[in-house]
Write a protein that holds these residues in place. Structure first.
Motif, PDB file in Angstrom:
ATOM      1  N   ALA A   3       0.815  -1.216   0.000  1.00 33.26           N
ATOM      2  CA  ALA A   3       0.000   0.000   0.000  1.00 33.26           C
ATOM      3  C   ALA A   3       0.848   1.264   0.000  1.00 33.26           C
ATOM      4  O   ALA A   3       0.394   2.321  -0.446  1.00 33.26           O
ATOM      5  CB  ALA A   3      -0.927  -0.002   1.210  1.00 33.26           C
ATOM      6  N   ALA A   4       2.079   1.190   0.480  1.00 32.25           N
ATOM      7  CA  ALA A   4       2.908   2.383   0.619  1.00 32.25           C
ATOM      8  C   ALA A   4       3.444   2.896  -0.711  1.00 32.25           C
ATOM      9  O   ALA A   4       3.933   4.022  -0.790  1.00 32.25           O
ATOM     10  CB  ALA A   4       4.083   2.099   1.559  1.00 32.25           C
ATOM     11  N   VAL A   5       3.350   2.102  -1.773  1.00 27.07           N
ATOM     12  CA  VAL A   5       3.886   2.524  -3.076  1.00 27.07           C
ATOM     13  C   VAL A   5       2.923   3.536  -3.698  1.00 27.07           C
ATOM     14  O   VAL A   5       1.755   3.231  -3.949  1.00 27.07           O
ATOM     15  CB  VAL A   5       4.067   1.316  -4.009  1.00 27.07           C
ATOM     16  N   ASP A   6       3.413   4.748  -3.942  1.00 32.27           N
ATOM     17  CA  ASP A   6       2.561   5.817  -4.475  1.00 32.27           C
ATOM     18  C   ASP A   6       2.430   5.784  -5.992  1.00 32.27           C
ATOM     19  O   ASP A   6       1.414   6.212  -6.541  1.00 32.27           O
ATOM     20  CB  ASP A   6       3.099   7.184  -4.043  1.00 32.27           C
ATOM     21  N   ASP A   7       3.461   5.326  -6.689  1.00 37.20           N
ATOM     22  CA  ASP A   7       3.432   5.311  -8.154  1.00 37.20           C
ATOM     23  C   ASP A   7       3.785   3.910  -8.629  1.00 37.20           C
ATOM     24  O   ASP A   7       4.912   3.638  -9.049  1.00 37.20           O
ATOM     25  CB  ASP A   7       4.422   6.342  -8.698  1.00 37.20           C
ATOM     26  N   PRO A   8       2.815   2.970  -8.574  1.00 38.17           N
ATOM     27  CA  PRO A   8       3.126   1.560  -8.847  1.00 38.17           C
ATOM     28  C   PRO A   8       3.458   1.287 -10.309  1.00 38.17           C
ATOM     29  O   PRO A   8       2.968   1.954 -11.221  1.00 38.17           O
ATOM     30  CB  PRO A   8       1.837   0.833  -8.437  1.00 38.17           C
ATOM     31  N   ARG A   9       4.313   0.282 -10.494  1.00 40.86           N
ATOM     32  CA  ARG A   9       4.641  -0.244 -11.811  1.00 40.86           C
ATOM     33  C   ARG A   9       4.181  -1.703 -11.870  1.00 40.86           C
ATOM     34  O   ARG A   9       3.565  -2.211 -10.949  1.00 40.86           O
ATOM     35  CB  ARG A   9       6.150  -0.130 -12.073  1.00 40.86           C
ATOM     36  N   PHE A  10       4.493  -2.386 -12.969  1.00 35.79           N
ATOM     37  CA  PHE A  10       4.010  -3.750 -13.160  1.00 35.79           C
ATOM     38  C   PHE A  10       4.432  -4.675 -12.013  1.00 35.79           C
ATOM     39  O   PHE A  10       3.663  -5.509 -11.556  1.00 35.79           O
ATOM     40  CB  PHE A  10       4.520  -4.270 -14.501  1.00 35.79           C
ATOM     41  N   SER A  11       5.666  -4.503 -11.543  1.00 32.38           N
ATOM     42  CA  SER A  11       6.160  -5.371 -10.464  1.00 32.38           C
ATOM     43  C   SER A  11       5.495  -5.071  -9.126  1.00 32.38           C
ATOM     44  O   SER A  11       5.625  -5.857  -8.176  1.00 32.38           O
ATOM     45  CB  SER A  11       7.680  -5.217 -10.324  1.00 32.38           C
ATOM     46  N   ASP A  12       4.776  -3.966  -9.025  1.00 29.55           N
ATOM     47  CA  ASP A  12       4.157  -3.562  -7.762  1.00 29.55           C
ATOM     48  C   ASP A  12       2.705  -4.001  -7.638  1.00 29.55           C
ATOM     49  O   ASP A  12       2.068  -3.744  -6.604  1.00 29.55           O
ATOM     50  CB  ASP A  12       4.215  -2.035  -7.609  1.00 29.55           C
ATOM     51  N   VAL A  13       2.155  -4.646  -8.671  1.00 27.52           N
ATOM     52  CA  VAL A  13       0.765  -5.088  -8.611  1.00 27.52           C
ATOM     53  C   VAL A  13       0.703  -6.600  -8.814  1.00 27.52           C
ATOM     54  O   VAL A  13       1.583  -7.205  -9.431  1.00 27.52           O
ATOM     55  CB  VAL A  13      -0.104  -4.378  -9.683  1.00 27.52           C
ATOM     56  N   TYR A  14      -0.349  -7.200  -8.271  1.00 27.65           N
ATOM     57  CA  TYR A  14      -0.555  -8.641  -8.443  1.00 27.65           C
ATOM     58  C   TYR A  14      -0.991  -8.944  -9.876  1.00 27.65           C
ATOM     59  O   TYR A  14      -1.545  -8.089 -10.566  1.00 27.65           O
ATOM     60  CB  TYR A  14      -1.609  -9.151  -7.468  1.00 27.65           C
ATOM     61  N   GLU A  15      -0.770 -10.171 -10.298  1.00 23.77           N
ATOM     62  CA  GLU A  15      -1.000 -10.519 -11.693  1.00 23.77           C
ATOM     63  C   GLU A  15      -2.469 -10.735 -12.042  1.00 23.77           C
ATOM     64  O   GLU A  15      -2.844 -10.672 -13.220  1.00 23.77           O
ATOM     65  CB  GLU A  15      -0.198 -11.769 -12.069  1.00 23.77           C
ATOM     66  N   ILE A  16      -3.321 -11.011 -11.051  1.00 21.38           N
ATOM     67  CA  ILE A  16      -4.748 -11.171 -11.330  1.00 21.38           C
ATOM     68  C   ILE A  16      -5.495  -9.935 -10.827  1.00 21.38           C
ATOM     69  O   ILE A  16      -5.321  -9.499  -9.686  1.00 21.38           O
ATOM     70  CB  ILE A  16      -5.319 -12.428 -10.658  1.00 21.38           C
ATOM     71  N   GLY A  17      -6.304  -9.353 -11.699  1.00 13.53           N
ATOM     72  CA  GLY A  17      -7.163  -8.235 -11.332  1.00 13.53           C
ATOM     73  C   GLY A  17      -8.563  -8.503 -11.837  1.00 13.53           C
ATOM     74  O   GLY A  17      -8.899  -9.648 -12.163  1.00 13.53           O
ATOM     75  N   ILE A  18      -9.385  -7.463 -11.901  1.00 13.45           N
ATOM     76  CA  ILE A  18     -10.718  -7.649 -12.469  1.00 13.45           C
ATOM     77  C   ILE A  18     -10.991  -6.547 -13.477  1.00 13.45           C
ATOM     78  O   ILE A  18     -10.449  -5.438 -13.379  1.00 13.45           O
ATOM     79  CB  ILE A  18     -11.829  -7.679 -11.400  1.00 13.45           C
ATOM     80  N   LEU A  19     -11.813  -6.879 -14.440  1.00 14.14           N
ATOM     81  CA  LEU A  19     -12.339  -5.874 -15.357  1.00 14.14           C
ATOM     82  C   LEU A  19     -13.635  -5.374 -14.745  1.00 14.14           C
ATOM     83  O   LEU A  19     -14.514  -6.179 -14.394  1.00 14.14           O
ATOM     84  CB  LEU A  19     -12.593  -6.479 -16.732  1.00 14.14           C
ATOM     85  N   ALA A  20     -13.758  -4.058 -14.593  1.00 11.05           N
ATOM     86  CA  ALA A  20     -14.916  -3.480 -13.918  1.00 11.05           C
ATOM     87  C   ALA A  20     -15.621  -2.484 -14.821  1.00 11.05           C
ATOM     88  O   ALA A  20     -15.007  -1.875 -15.715  1.00 11.05           O
ATOM     89  CB  ALA A  20     -14.485  -2.794 -12.620  1.00 11.05           C
TER      90      ALA A  20
END
Length: 404
Positions: free
Chosen positions: A118-135
């Motif tokens: 949560a502390a990362v203010d400007d995330p890149r690909f390595s900072d997010v999990y590989e599964i998300g959702i389309l909303a």
């Protein structure tokens, strides 16, 4: 040993073996003994270890479809959304707000990515999990402080192939994922249904339509996502549920997480439960009811402290309880010295464990049982508490101030 259910089977076998030798122990005591036999301090720790060991690596790549698509993206710090649920989100990062504006100008669809930290203010690909959702974006409102409030509805899971900040707005390239063929899970769904009723009551979660939903669908994936949306879990645990693509496996993980709500009981609370049974046995009542339970809780140091903090007159409450037990339960008197706890008695005991988990107690106390009792709104015990000024809200506030 494959998982926590094998440990439970060992505990049941141990209990039955001891019973043949005229040694009676409770189910929770047998779990604790099995834990020590395996070199672990307590059942709660053993169950957690086994649950951790049985977690399959989250590797959905084998189920990815070949085609990809590019969408505006929203990185989330402290929320894991699920398909078929509606969420309000509050957005303040410039790149996220630009992504939302792009989505509203286009097809009103956006990829929601979950940050690893949560502390990362400007995330890149390595900072997010590989599964998300389309909303799907439903509403967009600009707040007085310049931030945005956006209402979204989860559509389906996607796998992130990239996550960038092109044109000063977050974008994600994603591939569709398959959740596999449906499998029969009627027994598992029934167990989840029963356990989740206690979970929502213990945590004060209002789910007015969910039980109708359980009656109308037998889709394990939809049920798993509906339950997971409402569970109070760390982000990592929630993400693992989102990233578990097989619906039945997802339900099994939920069952394991509900099972982890078990806590050892304090010595005072153990004595309180014995006292409740004793109150029923002395009167030769066939059943130990919530009124016997409440009478014992009045002598429990933790529960009685909470009731006094609610300004209850324990003397008058005791008098009302004794009058009820000695007059209204005369029809349950039988020639027996072993009262059977009612279903409500057992439900409150189970919910007490869930409440102990929620507030972080190392062991279940009488204060947890008192909070759990309020869910039985039709019981005379809950009615008598209300008449003497003890409500669930006041009791929770008293515990937050240190009572009990």
């Amino acid at each position: 040993m494959r998982d926590f259910r094998d440990a439970k089977a060992m505990a049941q076998t141990l209990r039955e073996s001891l019973t043949t030798k005229a040694v009676t122990i409770s189910h929770s005591e047998s779990l604790e003994l099995v834990s020590r036999m395996l070199g672990v301090a307590d059942w709660n720790t053993l169950s957690a270890l086994l649950h951790a060991e049985r977690r399959d690596p989250i590797a959905p790549a084998a189920r990815l479809k070949a085609t990809t698509a590019l969408y505006p993206a929203i990185p989330l710090r402290d929320l894991v959304p699920f398909p078929n649920a509606t969420y309000p989100m509050f957005v303040g990062r410039e790149k996220t707000m630009r992504a939302l504006n792009q989505a509203f100008e286009g097809g009103r669809e956006v990829v929601v990515a979950i940050q690893r930290e949560a502390a990362v203010d400007d995330p890149r690909f390595s900072d997010v999990y590989e599964i998300g959702i389309l909303a799907q974006l439903l509403e967009l409102e600009t707040l007085g402080d310049g931030t945005l409030r956006v209402l979204t509805r989860g559509l389906r899971r996607v796998a992130l192939r990239s996550f960038t900040a092109e044109s000063a707005a977050y974008q994600a390239e994603v591939a569709e994922v398959s959740e596999g063929a449906a499998r029969d899970a009627r027994d598992l769904i029934r167990r989840i249904y029963q356990r989740f009723q206690d979970y929502t009551a213990a945590h004060g979660i209002l789910v007015p339509d969910i039980w109708m939903f359980f009656d109308q669908t037998r889709d394990p994936g939809q049920i798993a996502d509906t339950v997971a949306t409402r569970m109070k879990l760390p982000i990592r645990d929630k993400y693992e549920l989102l990233a578990t693509l097989d619906p039945v496996t997802r339900l099994e993980r939920i069952e394991a997480l509900l099972d982890l709500s078990q806590r050892p009981i304090s010595a005072n609370y153990a004595a309180t439960k014995r006292q409740a049974l004793d109150y029923a046995n002395r009167r030769r009542h066939q059943y130990a009811t919530l009124e016997h339970f409440l009478l014992a809780l009045m002598e429990d140091p933790d529960a009685s402290a909470v009731m006094r903090a609610c300004d209850a007159d324990l003397g008058k409450l005791r008098q009302s309880l004794v009058q009820y037990l000695d007059s209204e339960l005369q029809h349950t008197v039988i020639d027996s010295e072993s009262a059977e706890p009612t279903a409500a008695f057992k439900r409150v005991d189970e919910r007490a464990s869930l409440h102990a988990q929620e507030v972080g107690n190392a062991a279940v106390t009488g204060a947890n049982a008192l909070i759990a009792l309020f869910a039985e709104t039709r019981s005379p015990a809950a009615r008598l508490l209300a008449e003497h000024g003890v409500s669930r809200g006041r009791a929770i506030k008293a515990i937050a101030r240190g009572a009990g």
